[in-house]
Design a protein around this motif. Sequence first.
Motif, PDB file in Angstrom:
ATOM      1  N   GLU A 141      -2.094   4.262 -10.365  1.00 35.11           N
ATOM      2  CA  GLU A 141      -2.283   2.937  -9.771  1.00 35.11           C
ATOM      3  C   GLU A 141      -1.584   1.901 -10.643  1.00 35.11           C
ATOM      4  O   GLU A 141      -2.197   1.220 -11.454  1.00 35.11           O
ATOM      5  N   ARG A 142      -0.287   1.792 -10.458  1.00 38.25           N
ATOM      6  CA  ARG A 142       0.543   0.987 -11.354  1.00 38.25           C
ATOM      7  C   ARG A 142       1.632   0.269 -10.571  1.00 38.25           C
ATOM      8  O   ARG A 142       1.936   0.615  -9.423  1.00 38.25           O
ATOM      9  N   HIS A 143       2.222  -0.717 -11.208  1.00 31.57           N
ATOM     10  CA  HIS A 143       3.326  -1.455 -10.598  1.00 31.57           C
ATOM     11  C   HIS A 143       4.297  -1.857 -11.697  1.00 31.57           C
ATOM     12  O   HIS A 143       3.954  -1.868 -12.886  1.00 31.57           O
ATOM     13  N   LEU A 144       5.511  -2.222 -11.315  1.00 33.20           N
ATOM     14  CA  LEU A 144       6.564  -2.543 -12.270  1.00 33.20           C
ATOM     15  C   LEU A 144       7.017  -3.999 -12.197  1.00 33.20           C
ATOM     16  O   LEU A 144       7.955  -4.388 -12.886  1.00 33.20           O
ATOM     17  N   LYS A 145       6.354  -4.789 -11.366  1.00 32.49           N
ATOM     18  CA  LYS A 145       6.654  -6.218 -11.251  1.00 32.49           C
ATOM     19  C   LYS A 145       5.343  -6.975 -11.082  1.00 32.49           C
ATOM     20  O   LYS A 145       4.406  -6.494 -10.437  1.00 32.49           O
ATOM     21  N   TRP A 146       5.280  -8.188 -11.686  1.00 27.54           N
ATOM     22  CA  TRP A 146       4.186  -9.091 -11.359  1.00 27.54           C
ATOM     23  C   TRP A 146       4.491  -9.705  -9.999  1.00 27.54           C
ATOM     24  O   TRP A 146       5.581 -10.218  -9.774  1.00 27.54           O
ATOM     25  N   ASP A 147       3.529  -9.633  -9.087  1.00 20.90           N
ATOM     26  CA  ASP A 147       3.749 -10.113  -7.725  1.00 20.90           C
ATOM     27  C   ASP A 147       2.372 -10.420  -7.133  1.00 20.90           C
ATOM     28  O   ASP A 147       1.555  -9.512  -6.941  1.00 20.90           O
TER      29      ASP A 147
END
Length: 325
Positions: A11-17
């Motif tokens: 549960e991860r992401h590579l951009k703040w959005d």
Amino acid sequence: MAHTFHISKSERHLKWDNSLPPVATVPSGSTLTFDLLDGGHNQFTASSTDADILTFNLSLADPAHGPIYVESAEPGDVLKIEFVDLRPARYGWTAIFPGSVGFGLLHDEFPEHKLQIWDLETHRQDGYTVFKEGIHVPVNPFLGVVGLAREEAGEWSTIPPYETGGNIDCKHITVGSVLYLPVKVKGALFSCGDGHAAQGDGEVCGTAIETPMNVTVRLTVEKGMQWVESPHYITSHEHTANLVRGGGKGEYAALGIDADLREASRKALRGLINWLVAEKRLTREESYILCSVAADLKIVEAVDMPHFGVACSLPLGVFVGPPYI
């Protein structure tokens, strides 16, 4: 009633959005556990070698796990993050990436790549890891990435820090510490990642002792703290004790003097590296890595213009045996 939630490494992401859907919605005061990938997205393992740097995918760097929607958090509030437990994996790594990548304060002076693998298990109970025989680095786990969604729409890189946190890389925010971040969007949208086993202030070669990590934090919404407009933190007694343990023999420091603060920092780091090479007979690459995980950059002069004074200091306590003492 206390609530506990678990966030997996998937549960991860590579951009703040701020349009990302939350992976969990939690009430204020909840405790969360995370299984975190390391800052390199687990592209290195305990058996990796220098050659593996050549296939490293920089676009996967600094994954953030979340986001977490915290009920009752509104713009203008502050999210209080308490660090309950930070448990590094059995190994870690530090890398000098090729100069063209641009990581590191002296990246243009280190064109060759190098990977240091650290054993974080053998001396876990003793509180240190071995750089090489005779040099021990105190382990002081913390998270490089701790942040909230930005107010501005769109995608924002997870690599730099922001007023809402992010990749702040602050070694002083460890177990027992408290971090305060300004909330800019409803629900705060908290994420974290980038576990470090040790780092000097400045992370001068571009990486710390990077490691996967199991983390426990507590998230609480605070009202009426309008003075918190950027990350604020309170350190723990244990952290202060760890700093004393690592530097109880004093420090060796080199000063950099320049009208440009960054160039003064580069001069200070270069001076400390030169001392390590001349007096301790380390290679330049070994010296650069040791400075990144154990040496601190400090602004010692900021008022007598036109020059700044920056110190790069290394605790002499890292030298524990021959041929270094």
